[in-house]
Scaffold this motif. Structure first.
Motif, short mmCIF file in Angstrom:
data_model
loop_
_atom_site.label_atom_id
_atom_site.label_comp_id
_atom_site.label_asym_id
_atom_site.label_seq_id
_atom_site.Cartn_x
_atom_site.Cartn_y
_atom_site.Cartn_z
N CYS A 96 0.86 -1.19 0.00
CA CYS A 96 0.00 0.00 0.00
C CYS A 96 0.89 1.23 0.00
N CYS B 215 -7.31 -1.02 -3.27
CA CYS B 215 -6.18 -1.95 -3.20
C CYS B 215 -6.59 -3.38 -3.59
N HIS C 90 -7.82 -1.28 7.36
CA HIS C 90 -7.64 -1.30 5.89
C HIS C 90 -7.45 -2.72 5.34
N GLU D 54 -9.86 -5.19 3.15
CA GLU D 54 -9.48 -5.71 1.83
C GLU D 54 -9.80 -7.21 1.75
ZN LIG Z 1 -4.01 -0.45 0.55
#
Ligand SMILES: [Zn+2]
Length: 463
Positions: free
Chosen positions: A28, A209, A234, A238
């Motif tokens: 990231c 992402c 995060h 994902e």
């Molecule tokens: Zn990310």
């Protein structure tokens, strides 16, 4: 054999890539609305070291690091600056590239931008809705329904209840539960937008992402990384989207890098206790900064201080010092003793990229090299060659030795002036004017420049 600490299993695991000798790695990247600070540098240098070592070990690596160029912070800053979002992000993408080059990081193989993947994000959200994993809230924004994904919390190692009680925001009316996260956000007036089945808006951060990594690397892929603060929510979010949409694993190894701290507090924009990369590199050579960052294991926190940087500088001086006075041949010299250091270095790096131990091996090698030079042994060139080769895996000792010693941002006298004075002194010595020669030596010493004569040549360095 390489082992990697997997944040998901919370233990070191033998690394087995999906395709033999190939590694797919997604990290990231940066949200581009301001200059990067040393906290960002830590994660970028850590994954640069990992990328370099994987290649050194013989893997072909596909390294993808994204750029977040649509985000609430970007919109807010562009508005404050009275400039377009595009002009703001273009400016800071250029600054990011400059900073990464200045730190000596290798460019990723691919640097996808979120705004180039909007249609693919919309189609992922459509899939999630059709599978009952996402819903339109009362305000029109689209949310992921965390309760419908049974494995939620497996990366953070917490159950839903614990996570919910820790969720700091009060339940927004539009959401079913506080942990639900936004997938598509409707745009307000004057905000940038893309058309979608749910109205004009923009994707939530957690979606980009998933799309960029799985499209560019496949699903599953080998390594997904980022700073420690990305683990939750995060990366958890994902996983929920990728595995919820495709019913197959998303990532095999999760890697997270520790923070840079100042007085035990995380360096961050919000605490306003940060130093930008470009400010720090005005004062310190980039390899000193890399040394400082790599002297701690990538998973531990590092404390940013003047003493730590000074320590890094003197350590690096010692390593460069060992290389002084050696002519390195272009062809590789085979040498058993040198090889033993490579074995030890690789053992350290194979143990979850243990750079502090790897650096200690470089110091042992430098000591061996100094001994060899002092005793006039014929293996000095082979040892020096190995030292340079191994240090390069960490992005260190990449400069010509004398050039390294002759750079000093703090110095009151520049290299051209020093060379001019040394030439004057050479003339004085040739004329046997020892008083004059001595005077020049003292003049240089007063400005912090040390000179050394060896036969007919004179070398110099900043003190
Ligand atoms: Zn990310």
């Amino acid at each position: 054999m390489l082992s990697i600490y997997n944040s998901k299993s919370k233990q070191k695991e033998i690394f087995k890539p999906i395709r033999a000798n190939e590694v797919s790695m997604y990290v990231c990247g940066i949200t581009v609305y301001d200059y990067c600070h040393i906290g960002h540098a830590r994660a970028m240098v850590a994954f640069d070291m990992i990328n370099r070592y994987l290649r050194y070990s013989g893997y072909t690596v596909k390294y993808v690091r994204n750029i977040t160029d649509i985000d609430d912070k970007i919109i807010k800053r562009a508005f404050e600056n009275k400039e377009s979002m595009q002009s703001l992000t273009t400016r800071f993408i250029n600054a990011l590239t400059e900073d990464m080059e200045a730190l000596g990081t290798l460019a990723p193989d691919l640097e996808p931008k979120a705004t180039d993947y909007i249609p693919q994000m919309i189609s992922l959200i459509e899939t999630l809705i059709s599978k009952g994993l996402a819903y339109g809230g009362s305000t029109g924004d689209v949310y992921f329904d965390v309760m419908q994904f049974k494995d939620y919390g497996k990366l953070a190692h917490k159950d839903l209840e614990a996570l919910e009680s820790g969720a700091r925001i009060a339940i927004e009316e539009a959401k079913k539960t506080p942990l639900d996260f936004v997938l598509w956000k409707l745009s307000k007036e004057n905000e940038p937008y893309w058309p979608s089945p749910w109205g004009n808006g923009r994707p939530g951060w957690h979606t980009e992402c998933v799309v960029m990594s799985s499209l560019e690397l496949g699903q599953p892929f080998d390594i997904h990384g980022g700073g420690n603060d990305l683990k939750f929510p995060h990366h958890e979010n994902e996983i929920a989207q990728a595995e919820g949409a495709c019913d197959k694993p998303f990532v095999n190894y999760w890697m997270h890098v520790g923070f840079v701290e100042i007085n035990k507090e995380k360096m961050s924009k919000s605490l306003n206790n940060f130093f930008t990369i470009r400010d720090v590199l005005r004062e310190w050579k980039h390899e000193v900064v890399r040394y400082f960052l790599l002297a701690s294991h990538y998973r531990s926190p590092v404390d940013y201080s003047l003493e730590a940087l000074e320590g890094a500088q003197s350590a690096l001086d010692r390593l460069y010092g060992a290389l002084r006075g050696i002519e390195l041949p272009t062809e590789i010299i085979k040498n058993e003793l040198a090889k033993t250091y490579e074995t030890r270095f690789m053992e350290a790096m194979d143990d979850d990229f243990n750079t502090p131990v790897a650096l200690s091996v470089l110091f042992d090698l430098a000591r061996e090299l100094n001994r060899s030079k002092a005793e006039g042994l014929d293996n000095a060139a082979a040892l020096a060659q190995m030292l340079k080769k191994l240090a390069a895996v960490l992005g260190l000792l990449t400069e010509p030795v004398e050039h390294y010693f002759q750079q000093d941002a703090h110095s009151a006298i520049d290299a051209d002036e020093i060379e001019r004075l040394i030439a004057l002194r050479r003339t004085a010595r040739a004329e046997k004017n020892w008083a004059k020669a001595d005077e020049i030596r003292q003049q240089l010493a007063q400005k912090g420049v040390m000179i050394e004569d060896s036969g007919d040549t004179t070398t110099w360095r900043y003190e």
